[in-house]
Design a protein around this motif. Structure first.
Motif, PDB file in Angstrom:
ATOM      1  N   TYR A   1       0.875  -1.356  -0.076  1.00 12.36           N
ATOM      2  CA  TYR A   1      -0.129  -0.103   0.291  1.00 12.36           C
ATOM      3  C   TYR A   1       0.833   1.454   0.042  1.00 12.36           C
ATOM      4  CZ  TYR A   1      -3.174   3.460   1.472  1.00 12.36           C
ATOM      5  OH  TYR A   1      -3.912   4.759   1.442  1.00 12.36           O
ATOM      6  N   ALA A   2       1.640   1.160   1.058  1.00  8.72           N
ATOM      7  CA  ALA A   2       2.827   2.632   1.088  1.00  8.72           C
ATOM      8  C   ALA A   2       3.403   2.075  -0.585  1.00  8.72           C
ATOM      9  CB  ALA A   2       3.717   1.934   1.970  1.00  8.72           C
ATOM     10  N   ILE A   3       3.936   1.335  -1.462  1.00  9.26           N
ATOM     11  CA  ILE A   3       4.922   2.427  -2.540  1.00  9.26           C
ATOM     12  C   ILE A   3       3.701   2.221  -3.897  1.00  9.26           C
ATOM     13  CG2 ILE A   3       5.412   0.190  -4.248  1.00  9.26           C
ATOM     14  CD1 ILE A   3       7.151  -1.160  -2.344  1.00  9.26           C
ATOM     15  N   HIS A   4       1.957   1.558  -3.602  1.00  8.40           N
ATOM     16  CA  HIS A   4       1.689   2.063  -4.192  1.00  8.40           C
ATOM     17  C   HIS A   4       0.543   3.748  -4.539  1.00  8.40           C
ATOM     18  CE1 HIS A   4      -2.164   1.832  -6.485  1.00  8.40           C
ATOM     19  NE2 HIS A   4      -3.168   2.646  -5.021  1.00  8.40           N
ATOM     20  N   GLU A   5       0.548   4.016  -2.633  1.00  8.67           N
ATOM     21  CA  GLU A   5       0.153   5.348  -2.466  1.00  8.67           C
ATOM     22  C   GLU A   5       0.906   6.396  -2.682  1.00  8.67           C
ATOM     23  OE1 GLU A   5      -3.346   7.642  -1.971  1.00  8.67           O
ATOM     24  OE2 GLU A   5      -3.194   5.259  -1.602  1.00  8.67           O
ATOM     25  N   GLY A   6       2.522   5.612  -2.127  1.00  9.86           N
ATOM     26  CA  GLY A   6       3.552   7.013  -1.818  1.00  9.86           C
ATOM     27  C   GLY A   6       3.943   7.116  -3.588  1.00  9.86           C
ATOM     28  N   GLY A   7       3.935   5.996  -4.172  1.00 11.79           N
ATOM     29  CA  GLY A   7       4.508   6.320  -6.193  1.00 11.79           C
ATOM     30  C   GLY A   7       3.240   7.231  -7.149  1.00 11.79           C
ATOM     31  N   LYS A   8       2.530   7.434  -6.044  1.00  9.62           N
ATOM     32  CA  LYS A   8       1.541   8.128  -6.742  1.00  9.62           C
ATOM     33  C   LYS A   8       1.506   9.646  -7.198  1.00  9.62           C
ATOM     34  CE  LYS A   8      -3.088   6.210  -5.899  1.00  9.62           C
ATOM     35  NZ  LYS A   8      -4.638   6.607  -4.773  1.00  9.62           N
ATOM     36  N   THR A   9       1.203  10.174  -8.395  1.00  3.96           N
ATOM     37  CA  THR A   9       2.004  11.863  -8.546  1.00  3.96           C
ATOM     38  C   THR A   9       0.517  12.631  -8.401  1.00  3.96           C
ATOM     39  OG1 THR A   9       1.593  11.099 -10.791  1.00  3.96           O
ATOM     40  CG2 THR A   9       2.885  13.310 -10.316  1.00  3.96           C
TER      41      THR A   9
ATOM     42  N   PRO B   1      -3.138  10.628   1.879  1.00  5.01           N
ATOM     43  CA  PRO B   1      -4.085  10.314   2.816  1.00  5.01           C
ATOM     44  C   PRO B   1      -3.296   9.502   4.159  1.00  5.01           C
ATOM     45  CG  PRO B   1      -3.736   8.899   0.909  1.00  5.01           C
ATOM     46  CD  PRO B   1      -3.009   9.422   1.019  1.00  5.01           C
ATOM     47  N   VAL B   2      -3.746   9.582   5.170  1.00  2.89           N
ATOM     48  CA  VAL B   2      -3.193   9.628   6.726  1.00  2.89           C
ATOM     49  C   VAL B   2      -3.358   8.232   6.477  1.00  2.89           C
ATOM     50  CG1 VAL B   2      -3.733   9.391   9.350  1.00  2.89           C
ATOM     51  CG2 VAL B   2      -4.935  11.570   7.340  1.00  2.89           C
ATOM     52  N   LEU B   3      -3.888   7.652   5.827  1.00  2.00           N
ATOM     53  CA  LEU B   3      -3.403   5.818   5.814  1.00  2.00           C
ATOM     54  C   LEU B   3      -2.200   5.688   5.495  1.00  2.00           C
ATOM     55  CD1 LEU B   3      -5.410   3.565   6.832  1.00  2.00           C
ATOM     56  CD2 LEU B   3      -5.916   3.244   3.974  1.00  2.00           C
ATOM     57  N   PHE B   4      -1.691   6.461   5.045  1.00  2.00           N
ATOM     58  CA  PHE B   4      -0.017   6.022   4.131  1.00  2.00           C
ATOM     59  C   PHE B   4       0.820   6.545   5.085  1.00  2.00           C
ATOM     60  CE2 PHE B   4       3.784   8.510   2.444  1.00  2.00           C
ATOM     61  CZ  PHE B   4       4.557   6.941   1.542  1.00  2.00           C
ATOM     62  N   SER B   5       0.967   6.962   5.973  1.00  2.00           N
ATOM     63  CA  SER B   5       1.470   7.447   7.003  1.00  2.00           C
ATOM     64  C   SER B   5       0.966   6.280   8.284  1.00  2.00           C
ATOM     65  CB  SER B   5       1.239   8.585   8.305  1.00  2.00           C
ATOM     66  OG  SER B   5       0.461   9.689   7.662  1.00  2.00           O
ATOM     67  N   VAL B   6       0.033   5.722   8.225  1.00  2.00           N
ATOM     68  CA  VAL B   6       0.277   4.707   9.339  1.00  2.00           C
ATOM     69  C   VAL B   6       0.646   3.519   8.713  1.00  2.00           C
ATOM     70  CG1 VAL B   6      -2.066   2.949  10.212  1.00  2.00           C
ATOM     71  CG2 VAL B   6      -2.296   5.870   9.943  1.00  2.00           C
ATOM     72  N   SER B   7       0.718   3.065   7.041  1.00  2.00           N
ATOM     73  CA  SER B   7       0.854   2.003   6.931  1.00  2.00           C
ATOM     74  C   SER B   7       2.549   1.970   6.988  1.00  2.00           C
ATOM     75  CB  SER B   7       0.625   1.974   5.179  1.00  2.00           C
ATOM     76  OG  SER B   7       1.343   3.165   4.151  1.00  2.00           O
TER      77      SER B   7
ATOM     78  N   ILE C   1       4.002   3.255   9.374  1.00  2.00           N
ATOM     79  CA  ILE C   1       4.611   2.822  10.695  1.00  2.00           C
ATOM     80  C   ILE C   1       4.047   1.676  10.971  1.00  2.00           C
ATOM     81  CG2 ILE C   1       3.198   3.364  13.103  1.00  2.00           C
ATOM     82  CD1 ILE C   1       2.683   6.340  12.035  1.00  2.00           C
ATOM     83  N   ALA C   2       3.141   0.943  10.241  1.00  2.00           N
ATOM     84  CA  ALA C   2       2.756  -0.426  10.307  1.00  2.00           C
ATOM     85  C   ALA C   2       4.441  -1.257   9.862  1.00  2.00           C
ATOM     86  CB  ALA C   2       1.736  -0.807   9.863  1.00  2.00           C
ATOM     87  N   VAL C   3       4.002  -0.549   8.582  1.00  2.00           N
ATOM     88  CA  VAL C   3       5.634  -1.476   8.263  1.00  2.00           C
ATOM     89  C   VAL C   3       7.152  -1.858   9.203  1.00  2.00           C
ATOM     90  CG1 VAL C   3       7.634  -1.472   6.459  1.00  2.00           C
ATOM     91  CG2 VAL C   3       5.063  -1.078   6.095  1.00  2.00           C
ATOM     92  N   PHE C   4       7.316  -0.388   9.687  1.00  2.00           N
ATOM     93  CA  PHE C   4       7.966  -0.769  11.055  1.00  2.00           C
ATOM     94  C   PHE C   4       8.359  -1.327  12.095  1.00  2.00           C
ATOM     95  CE2 PHE C   4       9.987   3.143   8.637  1.00  2.00           C
ATOM     96  CZ  PHE C   4      11.169   2.729   8.073  1.00  2.00           C
ATOM     97  N   VAL C   5       6.549  -1.884  12.433  1.00  2.00           N
ATOM     98  CA  VAL C   5       6.662  -2.034  14.037  1.00  2.00           C
ATOM     99  C   VAL C   5       6.470  -3.366  13.456  1.00  2.00           C
ATOM    100  CG1 VAL C   5       4.401  -2.740  15.330  1.00  2.00           C
ATOM    101  CG2 VAL C   5       4.877  -0.578  14.375  1.00  2.00           C
ATOM    102  N   THR C   6       6.053  -3.530  12.070  1.00  2.00           N
ATOM    103  CA  THR C   6       6.604  -5.559  11.810  1.00  2.00           C
ATOM    104  C   THR C   6       7.461  -5.429  11.758  1.00  2.00           C
ATOM    105  OG1 THR C   6       4.991  -5.020   9.879  1.00  2.00           O
ATOM    106  CG2 THR C   6       3.206  -5.463  11.117  1.00  2.00           C
ATOM    107  N   PHE C   7       8.087  -5.109  10.526  1.00  2.00           N
ATOM    108  CA  PHE C   7       9.167  -5.538  10.775  1.00  2.00           C
ATOM    109  C   PHE C   7      10.256  -6.144  11.485  1.00  2.00           C
ATOM    110  CE2 PHE C   7      13.607  -4.849   9.008  1.00  2.00           C
ATOM    111  CZ  PHE C   7      14.040  -5.996   8.112  1.00  2.00           C
ATOM    112  N   VAL C   8       9.939  -5.049  13.201  1.00  2.00           N
ATOM    113  CA  VAL C   8      10.622  -5.518  14.245  1.00  2.00           C
ATOM    114  C   VAL C   8      10.011  -6.445  15.005  1.00  2.00           C
ATOM    115  CG1 VAL C   8      11.657  -4.717  16.438  1.00  2.00           C
ATOM    116  CG2 VAL C   8      11.513  -3.162  14.224  1.00  2.00           C
ATOM    117  N   ALA C   9       8.450  -6.754  15.142  1.00  2.00           N
ATOM    118  CA  ALA C   9       8.007  -7.720  16.366  1.00  2.00           C
ATOM    119  C   ALA C   9       7.745  -8.952  15.260  1.00  2.00           C
ATOM    120  CB  ALA C   9       6.542  -7.021  16.339  1.00  2.00           C
ATOM    121  N   GLY C  10       7.602  -8.603  14.221  1.00  2.00           N
ATOM    122  CA  GLY C  10       7.597 -10.102  13.653  1.00  2.00           C
ATOM    123  C   GLY C  10       8.954 -10.879  14.371  1.00  2.00           C
ATOM    124  N   PRO C  11       9.489 -10.996  13.576  1.00  2.00           N
ATOM    125  CA  PRO C  11      10.860 -11.925  13.876  1.00  2.00           C
ATOM    126  C   PRO C  11      10.733 -12.017  15.501  1.00  2.00           C
ATOM    127  CG  PRO C  11      11.730 -10.732  12.386  1.00  2.00           C
ATOM    128  CD  PRO C  11      10.430 -10.450  12.845  1.00  2.00           C
TER     129      PRO C  11
END
Ligand code: ZN
Length: 169
Positions: free
Chosen positions: A95-103, A111-117, A119-129
């Motif tokens: 989603y972040a790539i899709h939304e961030g790549g838009k002109t 959108p706010v959801l972009f910031s949320v996504s 943050i979610a990428v960073f949190v899950t990257f650490v928490a998952g492993p």
């Protein structure tokens, strides 16, 4: 010995924690410890507290031991959470790539959801492993209390891979 009724743990006594180098040489952290192995009995249901003695300094450590079925349940919950983290990670990343790549049109912000996504990428990257590793080593034994300094002791799980008690799913 019935492996569902007992669990092997190691009482770890931290001998030293030294950080050397840092000026001319690379920094290295050396932790030394001694492990003493104990076999603790699991309760038939619920959890109970056992007292383990550190042979190095004769400190008594309190450990909480859970029964076999709730240990398995917690381990599978951790595994499910790890998988969820993986799913969220990829979804948020896509989603972040899709939304961030838009002109975006002039004057329109992401959108706010972009910031949320993001943050979610960073949190899950650490928490998952972390969750995944915890789910593999979770044995239902946790340290409740130890004499101060508390950080100098730990109760570590002992993997018994050779016994073949783990049933593959
Ligand atoms: Zn000790």
């Amino acid at each position: 010995m019935n492996t569902t009724g007992a669990v092997e743990v190691a009482v770890r006594h931290i001998l030293g924690d030294k950080v050397s180098g840092g000026f001319l040489r690379p920094r290295t952290r050396t932790i030394t410890w001694t492990d003493a192995r104990y076999v603790v009995k699991r309760p038939t249901s619920g959890k109970h507290t056992v007292e383990l003695t550190c042979p190095e300094c004769s400190a008594s450590l309190l450990a909480e031991v859970r029964d076999h079925s709730s240990t398995r349940t917690i381990a599978s919950v951790l595994r499910v959470l790890a998988v969820l983290c993986l799913v969220v990670f990829f979804a948020a990343f896509a989603y972040a790539i899709h939304e961030g790549g838009k002109t975006l049109p002039e004057g329109q912000s992401l959108p706010v959801l972009f910031s949320v996504s993001v943050i979610a990428v960073f949190v899950t990257f650490v928490a998952g492993p972390v969750l995944f590793v915890r789910s593999l080593s979770y044995n239902g034994v946790s340290m409740l209390d130890a004499p101060k300094p508390r950080r100098r002791h730990g109760i570590m799980p002992v993997r018994k891979a050779s016994q073949g008690t783990r049933t593959p799913r």
